[in-house]
Design an enzyme around this catalytic site. Structure first.
Site, PDB file in Angstrom:
ATOM      1  N   TYR A 138       0.822  -1.316  -0.107  1.00  0.00           N
ATOM      2  CA  TYR A 138       0.012   0.180  -0.205  1.00  0.00           C
ATOM      3  C   TYR A 138       0.874   1.187   0.051  1.00  0.00           C
ATOM      4  O   TYR A 138       1.860   1.401   0.851  1.00  0.00           O
ATOM      5  CB  TYR A 138      -0.658   0.113   1.346  1.00  0.00           C
ATOM      6  N   ASP A 170      -1.042  -6.969   6.668  1.00  0.00           N
ATOM      7  CA  ASP A 170      -2.343  -5.934   6.333  1.00  0.00           C
ATOM      8  C   ASP A 170      -3.329  -6.710   5.921  1.00  0.00           C
ATOM      9  O   ASP A 170      -3.057  -6.992   4.521  1.00  0.00           O
ATOM     10  CB  ASP A 170      -1.655  -4.726   5.728  1.00  0.00           C
TER      11      ASP A 170
HETATM   12  C1  LIG Z   1      -6.266   2.379   2.957  1.00  0.00           C
HETATM   13  C2  LIG Z   1      -5.098   1.665   3.431  1.00  0.00           C
HETATM   14  C3  LIG Z   1      -4.359   1.613   4.297  1.00  0.00           C
HETATM   15  C4  LIG Z   1      -4.359   3.024   5.163  1.00  0.00           C
HETATM   16  O1  LIG Z   1      -5.451   3.391   5.859  1.00  0.00           O
HETATM   17  P1  LIG Z   1      -5.965   4.625   6.342  1.00  0.00           P
HETATM   18  O2  LIG Z   1      -7.189   4.266   7.251  1.00  0.00           O
HETATM   19  O3  LIG Z   1      -6.390   5.433   5.052  1.00  0.00           O
HETATM   20  O4  LIG Z   1      -4.847   5.219   7.001  1.00  0.00           O
HETATM   21  C5  LIG Z   1      -3.442   0.810   4.688  1.00  0.00           C
HETATM   22  N1  LIG Z   1      -3.486  -0.477   3.941  1.00  0.00           N
HETATM   23  C6  LIG Z   1      -4.415  -0.606   3.109  1.00  0.00           C
HETATM   24  C7  LIG Z   1      -4.320  -1.961   2.437  1.00  0.00           C
HETATM   25  C8  LIG Z   1      -5.147   0.080   2.752  1.00  0.00           C
HETATM   26  O5  LIG Z   1      -6.006  -0.035   1.828  1.00  0.00           O
END
Ligand SMILES: *Cc1c(COP(=O)(O)O)cnc(C)c1O
Length: 383
Positions: free
Chosen positions: A104, A176
């Site tokens: 990301y 993530d």
């Molecule tokens: C959007 C996103 C983030 C960041 O999240 P925020 O809530 O915008 O800080 C991190 N990882 C992935 C895969 C995302 O889609």
């Protein structure tokens, strides 16, 4: 709350206060920055909003831990707050991180700029090549960071292999899982130590807040939480309340995203104007077999290239009516975006192309509309 219940039941009931507060069926919002002193023995136990321990935080932490199947969980003021706090808790100056290529954008920048400034080195590897992982490992390697589904090509790494590799080499495994959610992927069951989410996306599911989650063992999450208390990236009680409300419908929403996503992907793959579609639920996706093994659903995210290139992509974006040209994902409204102009704008075009992300690649987040209407809209726009 017995754990034997199924996910959708847990989404509704897990973590909710018992007995109910003043009889309220829904956990009320505690919009109070400070609380009457009790018998707190440590600073982190003092009841104060920044210390992530209001009744709204407590309920949400319990619910999220049950959903992930972990001992503990903590919410943060954004997904990036969860990612940056978790990484800077696990890693100290002099440490080395192995990270999956194609992260990301915000995480990629964090790893390549902020962590480097803090004296933390990294090596990028492919998520499906254990030989690269072994070659990247150094005596000071502390953790391995990957994503459940990569953006925007929806690659599925050898997640079971990564968790096992980390266990064998004493590394903290971090994932993530934003694109998958606990409905479609069970990272803790695969062996991951820390599960991270941008709750902004599917977990909240209504495109109306930013929030993050870190889930894992009590020991690790407590460390993250103490750091979070000092960093100050705590979630406001009203946002806690909204996230808790959104979570109650997560599996219903994911069932729709999974079903509609597959239908839209199949429609696109069969359309003569479409050159190729990246969706893990299609047999043509290079990681389809692994996706079938690891995922309980393929989600609502996909990307595709049109035979007409950039001109055709622009025309599509201008013609669709049900898809809004905006970044982000996971809400009720379907969204469309060109990653080369949004999420991957910060990346050198050569690097981007080398990763397989064409300039005219179109990414869509299939929302909660009826799939037939979305397909009609795309059909009309592609004509
Ligand atoms: C959007 C996103 C983030 C960041 O999240 P925020 O809530 O915008 O800080 C991190 N990882 C992935 C895969 C995302 O889609």
């Amino acid at each position: 709350m017995p754990r034997a219940h199924r996910l959708q039941t847990l989404l509704v009931h897990a973590g909710e206060p018992t007995p109910k507060i003043a009889g309220a069926v829904v956990t009320p919002i505690f919009q109070s920055s400070t609380f009457l002193r009790g018998a707190e023995a440590t600073y982190d136990a003092v009841r104060y909003l920044r210390l992530n321990n209001s009744p709204n935080h407590d309920a949400l932490h319990r619910k999220l831990a049950v959903l992930e199947g972990t001992e503990a969980a903590v919410v943060t003021s954004s997904g990036m707050a969860a990612i940056s706090t978790a990484l800077s808790t696990v890693l100290v100056a002099g440490d080395h991180l192995i990270a999956q290529r194609c992260l990301y954008g915000g995480t990629h920048d964090l790893v390549t700029t902020d962590l480097v400034r803090l004296g933390i080195e990294h090596t990028f590897v492919d998520g499906d090549d254990p030989a690269q992982w072994l070659a990247a490992k150094r005596p000071n390697t502390r953790a391995f960071y990957c994503e459940a589904l990569t953006n925007p090509l929806l690659q599925v790494a050898d997640l079971r292999g990564i968790a096992t590799f980390c266990r064998e080499h004493g590394l903290v495994s971090m994932i993530d899982a934003t694109f998958a959610t606990p409905v479609n992927l069970r990272p803790h069951e695969l062996g991951f130590d820390l599960v991270l989410h941008s709750a902004t996306k599917y977990l909240n599911g209504h495109s109306d807040l930013v929030a993050g989650v870190v889930a894992g063992s009590t020991a690790l999450v407590d460390e993250v939480r103490r750091r979070l208390n000092r960093v100050g990236a705590s979630l406001d009680p009203h946002a806690c309340f909204l996230l808790q409300r959104g979570l109650k419908t997560l599996s219903l929403r994911m069932r729709h995203h999974n079903g509609a996503g597959l239908k839209v992907a199949e429609f696109l793959a069969a359309h003569p104007a479409v050159a190729r579609v990246h969706y893990p639920g299609l047999p043509s996706h290079p990681d389809h077999a692994r996706a079938r093994e690891l995922l309980h659903g393929f989600g609502g995210m996909m990307s595709f290239e049109l035979k007409g290139g950039m001109e055709a992509a622009d025309r599509l974006l201008q013609t669709v009516e049900l898809f809004t040209d905006a970044p982000s994902l996971g809400g009720p409204e379907s969204l469309v975006t060109l990653p080369s102009r949004t999420s991957h704008l910060g990346m050198e075009p050569v690097t981007r192309r080398a990763l397989g992300i064409a300039d005219a690649l179109v990414r869509i987040s299939v929302g909660l509309e009826d799939a037939a209407d979305l397909i009609d809209d795309l059909e009309r726009a592609l004509r």
